[in-house]
Write an enzyme that holds these catalytic residues in place. Structure first.
Site, mmCIF file in Angstrom:
data_model
loop_
_atom_site.group_PDB
_atom_site.id
_atom_site.type_symbol
_atom_site.label_atom_id
_atom_site.label_comp_id
_atom_site.label_asym_id
_atom_site.label_seq_id
_atom_site.Cartn_x
_atom_site.Cartn_y
_atom_site.Cartn_z
ATOM 1 N N LYS A 128 88.166 39.157 8.373
ATOM 2 C CA LYS A 128 88.912 40.124 7.570
ATOM 3 C C LYS A 128 89.980 39.446 6.729
ATOM 4 C CE LYS A 128 88.046 44.352 10.000
ATOM 5 N NZ LYS A 128 88.588 45.590 10.561
ATOM 6 N N LYS A 209 73.110 47.262 8.848
ATOM 7 C CA LYS A 209 73.429 48.435 9.656
ATOM 8 C C LYS A 209 74.061 49.533 8.809
ATOM 9 C CE LYS A 209 75.078 48.229 13.996
ATOM 10 N NZ LYS A 209 75.909 47.800 15.119
ATOM 11 N N LYS A 212 77.702 49.355 7.390
ATOM 12 C CA LYS A 212 78.144 47.989 7.128
ATOM 13 C C LYS A 212 77.670 47.522 5.756
ATOM 14 C CE LYS A 212 80.130 46.707 11.102
ATOM 15 N NZ LYS A 212 79.476 46.541 12.381
#
Ligand code: TRP
Length: 341
Positions: A128, A209, A212
């Site tokens: 992140k 996914k 995501k």
């Protein structure tokens, strides 16, 4: 370091009790992947393990670790609370993190028992931080706050997906270190991998996914999507172009994803589900209806709750009252152990 066994009389209160903590960060809307992959299995686990207490927390403090808009956070928190209630979590098990100030208090004490290097090597932090333009200090200390969430409750089990397992490991390390250094204070939690629900992939990009994928919303079905929108998204879902309805995740990822979602909605086995269909069109029609049938009751309850602010406020107030008693005892134990009083 020598390991000293504590002779201190203060012990954790609930080591005999199984208590499971789950946290939901209100940074976005829940989608079908969250529901079929995590929430539905979690509800099943709650229903089948009557001996374990469940605590469900809306982790709003965690939403402050990245760029956020205050008004949006407020509404996402209310939305998350109403959605979790609508999905079927018991109002007696839910609360909102920031309503319980002991989280922040214990967070600081645990920061004093965590190494900088320990926090800096968390995989999620590194990922992140690499994406963010400005990295908030709280993004670095986020796992310590998560440790505080867990230890505050004397939680024995923390069901998480793989991306959060490292954080629970950190909570274990910090708890063990604190207990060894300052005397037995915290229950050391265990990671549990929840029974895996469906692996729901993006409808427009079945290699990623759902949720995501960086593609548009078209491949993602939100729990609050209206039936028309659900039907449209399903109709546009990509297929493998072979024409046969076979469940084979490796060789037919797109159609297998649709089969798996349908099977999860109907609580059936994907291979059995696949055998019922001879065309993509049939499968897609059945899938759209199964999703609508799954979401409609949730949406009905959701709109009841979200339009009743008095009820949501009361759930928050009662939740905080219930939790604070235990939380303040944990903090008192930790403060005493660390030398504050
Ligand atoms: N970090 C978790 C996530 O991003 C949410 C969370 C916060 C959590 N505190 C927790 C999960 C405590 C389990 C236990 O999904």
């Amino acid at each position: 370091m020598t390991l000293t066994l504590s002779s201190d009389a203060t012990t954790t209160e609930s080591e005999a009790v199984r208590r499971r903590l789950s946290g939901f960060k209100p940074t976005g809307r829940l989608h079908l992947g969250n529901y079929l992959g995590a929430i539905q299995p979690m509800l099943d686990a709650v229903a089948s393990a009557a001996d374990a207490e469940s605590v469900i927390m809306v982790a709003d403090l965690h939403a402050l670790t990245i760029e956020h808009d205050p008004q949006r956070l407020r509404s996402l928190t209310a939305e998350m609370l109403a959605t979790l209630l609508a999905c079927g979590f018991d109002e007696e098990s839910i609360y909102v993190q920031s309503d319980v100030p002991e989280h922040a208090e214990l967070h600081y004490l645990l920061e004093c028992a965590t190494g900088y290097g320990e926090a800096a090597r968390m995989i999620q932090f590194k990922q992140k931080a690499a994406q963010a333009e400005r990295v908030r200090l709280s993004l670095l200390t986020y796992p310590v706050l998560m440790a505080a969430d867990i230890l505050l409750h004397d939680a024995t089990e923390v069901p998480v997906g793989e991306d959060q397992a490292q954080h629970v490991e950190l909570a274990r390390d910090v708890a063990n270190r604190f207990n060894t250094r300052y005397g037995h204070t915290f229950t050391v939690p265990r990671v549990v991998y929840p029974p895996t629900g469906a692996r729901v992939m993006d409808l427009a990009d079945p290699t990623g996914k759902m949720g995501k994928s960086s593609l548009s919303d078209s491949g993602r079905i939100y729990l609050l999507d209206k039936p028309e929108l659900v039907r449209r998204k399903v109709a546009r879902a990509v297929t493998d172009g072979h024409g046969e309805v076979v469940y084979d995740r490796d060789r037919r990822p797109a159609i297998s994803n649709l089969i798996e979602i349908l099977a999860a909605c109907e609580r059936d086995d994907p291979t059995v589900t696949a055998a019922r269909f001879s065309s993509y069109v049939q499968l897609k029609e059945a899938l759209a209806e199964a999703i609508v049938d799954t979401l409609t009751p949730i949406q009905r309850r959701y709109s009841e709750f979200i339009n009743d602010r008095g009820y949501l406020d009361a759930v928050r107030r009662r939740g905080a009252e219930r939790v604070r008693d235990r939380a303040s005892r944990t903090v008192a134990r930790a403060k005493h152990a660390i030398g504050l009083h």
